[in-house]
Motif scaffolding. Structure first.
Motif, PDB file in Angstrom:
ATOM      1  N   PHE A   1      -1.123 -61.021 -23.992  1.00  0.00           N
ATOM      2  CA  PHE A   1       0.123 -61.453 -23.521  1.00  0.00           C
ATOM      3  C   PHE A   1      -0.106 -61.907 -22.214  1.00  0.00           C
ATOM      4  O   PHE A   1       1.567 -62.004 -22.141  1.00  0.00           O
ATOM      5  N   CYS A   2      -0.650 -61.485 -20.632  1.00  0.00           N
ATOM      6  CA  CYS A   2      -0.184 -61.561 -19.879  1.00  0.00           C
ATOM      7  C   CYS A   2      -1.733 -62.536 -19.330  1.00  0.00           C
ATOM      8  O   CYS A   2      -2.665 -61.845 -19.660  1.00  0.00           O
ATOM      9  N   LYS A   3      -1.480 -62.192 -17.706  1.00  0.00           N
ATOM     10  CA  LYS A   3      -2.544 -62.813 -17.105  1.00  0.00           C
ATOM     11  C   LYS A   3      -2.985 -61.494 -16.431  1.00  0.00           C
ATOM     12  O   LYS A   3      -3.628 -61.604 -15.568  1.00  0.00           O
ATOM     13  N   CYS A   4      -2.335 -60.345 -16.589  1.00  0.00           N
ATOM     14  CA  CYS A   4      -3.002 -59.136 -15.744  1.00  0.00           C
ATOM     15  C   CYS A   4      -4.017 -58.653 -15.992  1.00  0.00           C
ATOM     16  O   CYS A   4      -4.710 -58.912 -16.800  1.00  0.00           O
ATOM     17  N   LYS A   5      -5.026 -58.525 -14.700  1.00  0.00           N
ATOM     18  CA  LYS A   5      -6.231 -58.091 -14.891  1.00  0.00           C
ATOM     19  C   LYS A   5      -6.650 -56.668 -16.012  1.00  0.00           C
ATOM     20  O   LYS A   5      -5.892 -55.431 -15.582  1.00  0.00           O
TER      21      LYS A   5
ATOM     22  N   THR B   1      -2.377 -54.587 -11.686  1.00  0.00           N
ATOM     23  CA  THR B   1      -2.631 -54.320 -13.940  1.00  0.00           C
ATOM     24  C   THR B   1      -1.276 -54.356 -15.017  1.00  0.00           C
ATOM     25  O   THR B   1      -1.109 -54.167 -15.950  1.00  0.00           O
ATOM     26  N   SER B   2      -0.146 -54.893 -14.053  1.00  0.00           N
ATOM     27  CA  SER B   2       1.482 -54.961 -15.283  1.00  0.00           C
ATOM     28  C   SER B   2       1.619 -55.728 -14.373  1.00  0.00           C
ATOM     29  O   SER B   2       1.976 -56.249 -13.140  1.00  0.00           O
ATOM     30  N   CYS B   3       3.158 -56.817 -15.148  1.00  0.00           N
ATOM     31  CA  CYS B   3       3.476 -57.218 -14.516  1.00  0.00           C
ATOM     32  C   CYS B   3       5.392 -56.997 -15.771  1.00  0.00           C
ATOM     33  O   CYS B   3       5.088 -55.634 -16.466  1.00  0.00           O
ATOM     34  N   LEU B   4       5.915 -58.146 -15.698  1.00  0.00           N
ATOM     35  CA  LEU B   4       7.423 -58.273 -16.415  1.00  0.00           C
ATOM     36  C   LEU B   4       6.585 -57.429 -18.099  1.00  0.00           C
ATOM     37  O   LEU B   4       8.130 -57.415 -18.701  1.00  0.00           O
ATOM     38  N   VAL B   5       5.995 -58.394 -18.058  1.00  0.00           N
ATOM     39  CA  VAL B   5       6.175 -58.192 -19.452  1.00  0.00           C
ATOM     40  C   VAL B   5       5.804 -56.672 -20.131  1.00  0.00           C
ATOM     41  O   VAL B   5       6.139 -56.067 -20.950  1.00  0.00           O
ATOM     42  N   GLU B   6       4.350 -55.857 -19.330  1.00  0.00           N
ATOM     43  CA  GLU B   6       4.333 -54.834 -19.637  1.00  0.00           C
ATOM     44  C   GLU B   6       5.613 -53.634 -19.646  1.00  0.00           C
ATOM     45  O   GLU B   6       5.627 -52.637 -19.846  1.00  0.00           O
ATOM     46  N   MET B   7       6.499 -54.153 -18.247  1.00  0.00           N
ATOM     47  CA  MET B   7       7.510 -53.240 -18.717  1.00  0.00           C
ATOM     48  C   MET B   7       9.004 -53.366 -19.673  1.00  0.00           C
ATOM     49  O   MET B   7       9.848 -52.853 -19.298  1.00  0.00           O
TER      50      MET B   7
HETATM   51 ZN    ZN Z   1       0.978 -58.325 -16.979  1.00  0.00          ZN
END
Ligand code: ZN
Length: 633
Positions: free
Chosen positions: A27-31, A79-85
């Motif tokens: 659901f996001c562009k993170c690795k 490996t993470s952005c606001l989506v994972e948080m």
């Molecule tokens: Zn992300």
């Protein structure tokens, strides 16, 4: 004792999850990668009692919430952005992931859905920052053939992986790392039509082949997780979560069947003794005084902290707590699991195993008389804080009552030895509700057509091709297909000049042996493997040096093949250096060489190779020795 699985009516369903090797998360562009360094970001959240829109609260979640459990999440920026948080809504579904799942689904003749609807599945343990896991069905009603049997595939879905637990301390703080959260997972669920442990393993193997055929799944330990739904009539439906090794499936199924059969037997005997669940009372006795002078270290430690020892009576249970359900796994083990889970205690003591752990016969006598235990009654006691002791003993009472009834329905977690441990009660049915942040994704006819025209080669066909094209024997060809290196094998053979059999044997047998020795071969990338074999082909590295190089690289990530070669001292010897070594060996064995004459070759070859293995090509060595021996005449 052999079990007749048909006779006992064993039914098993599999749920296979594997991480997909996509460029970005779901659901996001993170690795989609895990990090090993210290986290750049941490944040603390209170575990909330996740509630579905239907208003149900999971009892286990509520319990944890009441205890004030907090979660410390660890993250880094790559490996993470606001989506994972959970600070930002999820983005659109990853189309690469959909395509891979659709590919696998079509290989299993499943029918794709017209629209993909993302759903939320309640998660109770903090492994998702949102309190739920997102999942969506991509196709329904497939099937696979395993031997003579057709196994229905109920659904093929796409899910987000959860955060991974990295620690837990005594202050009710659990640590999770959110790098894994959001990595796409394929989920394949079979109907519960499997009737034996062996068949369960074969079905898992067949599904694994399909997954690998897509060429888009991750490899290595932890990338695949198998859940098993196991039931027998008169027993219960038990869900086993997280079997990581394919080889463990048959053992896990066999153990669960045995566990249930033994629990059924215990229940029948208890019922015959006339004991009813109501006879097991939540009546707890403070027996701290009994242990005032104890030599038992665990209890001593608790008493020094001013904690308590409490006991409960289990009427008619004497002898049953030590009854083995599996090798070294008893009814008492199950009670201890429950006590640990609900009471957060280290474990329990019970009279079936006494005297032991420094508890004396006299103390056991005093304990029995303090609680007025009758003949045939088992006494369970726990040393910890008053609150933990109470929860632990309540859990023991509940487990004892269930033992009279038979097998409790529950979710269990797989242990690495094939046994399982209590994880939580089985959740009720309505755990899913719609994800409102993501609009449905349409699967067009064109998309389905495009994917179906490009389906990977089925494994039977590939087997035939590998034996013909590369002259592999059937066993080796099968091993390559069942390994995680089916694709890279062909590339390596095409790019290097190494014989296919050598490459195949290395990618299967040698890597397996290295894994058994604890080498983390998954740390060595496909590109590195290709490079290593190219060097073997060009004569810069000997094939004898392969295992050493791979294990070095597995321990030194981000290092190159050249680093490995120089660090291991595997630079190839020059012709001059070799000649010198050969001359020295011949000199040192002058008498033997004289006596053996022409037959000295074998001896000298053996001695020289011992010295230069991994640093010289055997054919060259052989040529140089022959020349040198010629000169001796
Ligand atoms: Zn992300």
């Amino acid at each position: 004792m052999e079990i007749d699985y048909e006779k006992i009516g064993l039914k098993v369903g599999l749920e296979i999850h594997q991480q997909l090797n996509t460029p970005a998360k779901l659901f996001c562009k993170c690795k989609p990668e895990l990090f090993k360094e210290e986290p750049e970001i941490t944040f603390l959240r209170r575990l909330r009692p996740t509630q579905s829109e239907l208003g149900q609260i999971d009892p286990a979640a509520y319990f944890e919430f009441q205890k004030g459990v907090k979660i410390l999440y660890e993250a880094n920026r790559a490996t993470s952005c606001l989506v994972e948080m959970d600070e930002e809504p999820p983005h659109q579904l990853n189309m690469d992931a959909i395509e891979t799942v659709l590919t696998a689904a079509l290989m299993m003749k499943a029918k794709p859905v017209d629209e993909i609807h993302v759903m939320r599945k309640t998660v109770i343990d903090g492994s998702n920052t949102t309190g739920f896991q997102r999942t969506c069905v991509i196709a329904l009603n497939g099937e696979i053939k395993v031997g003579e049997k057709t196994v229905p595939i109920q659904h093929t879905s796409l899910e987000e992986d959860a955060a991974r637990k990295t620690g837990e301390d005594e202050t009710n703080v659990i640590r999770y790392r959110i790098d894994r959260l959001g990595i796409p997972l394929i989920e394949i669920a079979t109907a519960p039509v499997i009737n034996s442990p062996k068949e369960a393993q074969e079905v898992a193997l067949a599904i694994g082949r399909i997954l690998r055929a897509t060429g888009k799944v991750m490899r290595g330990l932890g990338t695949i997780r198998q859940d098993l739904n196991i039931s027998i009539p008169n027993g219960a439906l038990v869900e086993i979560k997280g079997v990581q090794e394919l080889e463990l499936i048959s053992l896990a199924v066999e153990y669960e069947a045995r566990r249930q059969l033994n629990l059924i037997k215990i229940s029948e005997e208890l019922k015959k003794s006339g004991v009813e669940p109501e006879d097991i009372k939540e009546e707890f006795f403070d027996v701290t005084d009994v242990f005032k002078q104890t030599k038992c270290k665990v209890i001593r430690k608790a008493l020094d902290k001013n904690q308590k020892v409490s006991a409960v009576k289990l009427s008619k249970f004497q002898g049953y707590l030590k009854r083995e359900l599996l090798p070294n796994f008893r009814l008492g083990t199950e009670m201890a699991d429950r006590a640990r889970f609900w009471g957060r205690v280290g474990g329990i003591f019970h009279t079936d195993e006494m005297p032991a752990y420094g508890v004396t016969v006299e103390e056991v006598e005093a304990l029995r008389s303090a609680v007025k235990a009758q003949e045939g009654t088992a006494v369970v006691f726990v040393a910890d804080s008053a609150e933990n002791v109470k929860e632990a003993l309540k859990a023991v009472v509940e487990r004892a009552r269930e033992a009279i009834g038979g097998v409790p329905e529950e979710t269990r977690a797989a242990n690495p030895d094939g046994t399982t441990r209590y994880m939580r009660p089985r959740p009720g049915a309505a755990r899913m509700y719609p994800e409102t942040d993501i609009p449905p994704t349409i699967i067009t006819e064109n998309f389905v057509k495009k994917v179906s025209l490009n389906l990977p080669e089925p494994s039977e066909q590939k087997l035939g091709r590998l034996t013909k094209e590369y002259k592999l024997n059937e066993k080796l060809a099968k091993q390559i297909i069942d390994s995680e290196y089916g694709d890279v094998f062909e590339t390596i053979v095409k790019e290097s000049e190494v014989s296919p059999t050598t490459v195949a044997a290395f990618l299967t047998e040698t890597l397996k042996a290295l894994k058994r020795d604890g080498v983390q071969v998954e740390n060595v990338s496909e590109n590195q493997l290709k490079e290593i074999f190219k060097s073997v082909g060009s004569g810069d590295v000997t094939k004898e040096a392969l295992p050493e190089i791979v294990s070095w690289l597995s321990k030194h990530e981000n290092k190159s093949l050249q680093n490995a070669i120089s660090s291991l001292g595997l630079e190839m010897l020059s012709k001059e250096e070799l000649e010198k070594i050969i001359d020295n060996v011949i000199d040192a064995n002058r008498d033997a060489v004289g006596n053996l004459g022409k037959n000295a070759f074998g001896m000298i070859m053996g001695m020289v190779m011992k010295e230069v293995r991994g640093k010289a090509n055997a054919q060259l060595v052989s040529r140089l020795i022959k020349k040198a021996l010629e000169r001796q005449k």
